[in-house]
Scaffold this motif. Structure first.
Motif, short mmCIF file in Angstrom:
data_model
loop_
_atom_site.label_atom_id
_atom_site.label_comp_id
_atom_site.label_asym_id
_atom_site.label_seq_id
_atom_site.Cartn_x
_atom_site.Cartn_y
_atom_site.Cartn_z
N LYS A 141 0.85 -1.19 0.00
CA LYS A 141 0.00 0.00 0.00
C LYS A 141 0.88 1.24 0.00
CE LYS A 141 -4.08 -1.52 2.63
NZ LYS A 141 -4.85 -1.26 3.88
N GLU A 142 0.41 2.29 -0.65
CA GLU A 142 1.09 3.58 -0.53
C GLU A 142 1.08 3.98 0.95
OE1 GLU A 142 0.45 8.25 -1.91
OE2 GLU A 142 -1.01 6.71 -2.46
N PRO A 143 2.26 4.38 1.48
CA PRO A 143 2.32 4.73 2.91
C PRO A 143 1.69 6.08 3.20
CG PRO A 143 4.48 4.97 1.88
CD PRO A 143 3.58 4.37 0.84
N VAL A 144 0.40 6.06 3.46
CA VAL A 144 -0.38 7.26 3.74
C VAL A 144 -0.87 7.20 5.19
CG1 VAL A 144 -2.48 8.54 3.16
CG2 VAL A 144 -1.10 7.51 1.35
N PRO A 145 -0.74 8.27 5.96
CA PRO A 145 -1.21 8.25 7.35
C PRO A 145 -2.68 7.86 7.45
CG PRO A 145 0.14 10.20 6.98
CD PRO A 145 -0.06 9.55 5.63
N GLY A 146 -2.96 6.96 8.37
CA GLY A 146 -4.33 6.52 8.57
C GLY A 146 -4.73 5.35 7.71
N ARG A 147 -3.90 4.99 6.70
CA ARG A 147 -4.22 3.88 5.81
C ARG A 147 -3.28 2.70 5.98
NH1 ARG A 147 -3.96 3.92 0.42
NH2 ARG A 147 -5.57 2.33 0.37
N TYR A 175 12.77 3.91 13.36
CA TYR A 175 12.18 3.46 14.61
C TYR A 175 12.94 4.04 15.80
CZ TYR A 175 10.74 0.68 18.54
OH TYR A 175 10.28 0.32 19.79
N ALA A 176 14.27 4.00 15.75
CA ALA A 176 15.08 4.52 16.86
C ALA A 176 14.80 6.00 17.08
CB ALA A 176 16.56 4.28 16.58
N ARG A 177 14.66 6.75 15.99
CA ARG A 177 14.40 8.18 16.12
C ARG A 177 13.05 8.44 16.74
NH1 ARG A 177 15.03 9.46 11.19
NH2 ARG A 177 13.00 10.18 10.48
N PHE A 178 12.03 7.74 16.30
CA PHE A 178 10.70 7.96 16.84
C PHE A 178 10.59 7.47 18.29
CE2 PHE A 178 8.72 7.64 12.34
CZ PHE A 178 9.12 8.95 12.08
N ALA A 179 11.20 6.33 18.58
CA ALA A 179 11.15 5.80 19.94
C ALA A 179 11.89 6.73 20.90
CB ALA A 179 11.76 4.40 19.98
N PHE A 196 2.66 5.10 18.29
CA PHE A 196 3.16 6.08 17.34
C PHE A 196 1.98 6.84 16.75
CE2 PHE A 196 6.19 2.56 17.38
CZ PHE A 196 7.39 3.23 17.61
N THR A 197 2.22 8.04 16.30
CA THR A 197 1.16 8.80 15.65
C THR A 197 0.89 8.21 14.27
OG1 THR A 197 2.64 10.35 14.53
CG2 THR A 197 2.01 10.89 16.80
N PRO A 198 -0.27 8.49 13.68
CA PRO A 198 -0.52 8.00 12.32
C PRO A 198 0.57 8.43 11.33
CG PRO A 198 -2.57 8.74 13.29
CD PRO A 198 -1.48 9.13 14.26
N ALA A 199 1.09 9.66 11.48
CA ALA A 199 2.15 10.12 10.58
C ALA A 199 3.42 9.30 10.78
CB ALA A 199 2.44 11.61 10.81
N GLN A 200 3.77 9.03 12.04
CA GLN A 200 4.96 8.21 12.31
C GLN A 200 4.76 6.79 11.80
OE1 GLN A 200 5.16 8.79 16.56
NE2 GLN A 200 6.84 10.27 16.39
N ALA A 201 3.57 6.25 12.00
CA ALA A 201 3.30 4.90 11.51
C ALA A 201 3.45 4.81 10.00
CB ALA A 201 1.88 4.47 11.92
N SER A 202 2.99 5.83 9.28
CA SER A 202 3.13 5.82 7.83
C SER A 202 4.59 5.96 7.41
CB SER A 202 2.28 6.93 7.20
OG SER A 202 2.83 8.20 7.44
N LEU A 203 5.37 6.72 8.17
CA LEU A 203 6.79 6.85 7.84
C LEU A 203 7.55 5.57 8.15
CD1 LEU A 203 7.42 10.50 9.07
CD2 LEU A 203 7.49 9.67 6.71
#
Length: 218
Positions: free
Chosen positions: A9-15, A201-205, A24-31
């Motif tokens: 899937k295209e990495p789009v927040p919320g999808r 992942y390390a950056r977001f965590a 993680f936030t939806p934006a972080q999850a998509s990234l």
């Protein structure tokens, strides 16, 4: 040689990767999904193949490396979409998803080498959650996938049983962990040092831990 298929899937927040929230936030999850997809495509680009095809739901982005064909996913359930992906291949094909950024050309080698299909009619890569991360067919037959229940704990067992019931000689690839939950993400990042996924992942965590440690002002 083998055609390598990646279904994504295209990495789009919320999808994508919605089960990574709220850790993680939806934006972080998509990234994180974008990093996993980029790592997967890099491995595919480095593996020997007749063709490399991304079967995509959505649009491409800067994460797409050169040398990868892109075709749209069909509609329907995941079993129908996987079946349709194989239908576009006249010869041996190995399909993987975007959830295993720890994949490497070496892990794919048994199903992509010059003798991959001499003693096997199919390849199967089980996932720790009961699904599968890789499926290879010497003679792609969409009927082998249609009707397999997807995204449940018995998915892999049912799909593997289909292959055996068809009389196919099945080779086994290593068992891998899909990235579905925040715990999965942590464990896979630890296994995949040097990947985009592990770095992101390390950056977001780290950012999340720093935020949690800040005192709350009255």
């Amino acid at each position: 040689m083998t055609t390598l298929l990646v279904i994504a899937k295209e990495p789009v927040p919320g999808r994508v990767k919605t089960r990574l929230t709220p850790a993680f936030t939806p934006a972080q999850a998509s990234l994180l999904a974008e990093a996993a997809l980029a790592d997967t495509l890099e491995a595919v680009a480095a593996a020997p193949a007749e063709r490399r095809v991304l079967v995509l739901d959505g649009r491409t982005g800067p994460w797409l490396p050169p040398g990868i064909e892109v075709v749209p996913q069909c509609s329907g359930g995941l079993d129908e979409r996987l079946a349709a992906a194989f239908a576009c291949c006249p010869g041996p094909a190995l399909l993987i998803g975007m959830d295993t950024p720890q994949v490497t050309p070496a892990l794919l080698a048994p199903a992509t080498g010059p003798d991959a299909w001499q003693e096997h009619d199919a390849w199967f890569g089980p996932a720790l959650d009961g699904g599968f991360w890789a499926l290879g067919l010497a003679a792609p037959d969409p009927a082998l996938l249609r009707g397999v229940p997807m995204s449940v704990s018995e998915t892999g067992a049912v799909q593997y049983g289909r292959l055996l019931a068809a009389g196919l000689r099945v080779g086994r690839l290593p068992r891998l962990r899909d990235v579905d939950t925040a715990e999965d993400a942590q464990l896979v990042a630890g296994e995949a040092a040097g990947t985009r996924f592990a770095a992101r992942y390390a950056r977001f965590a780290s950012a999340s831990a720093a935020s949690a440690s800040r005192p709350v002002r009255p």
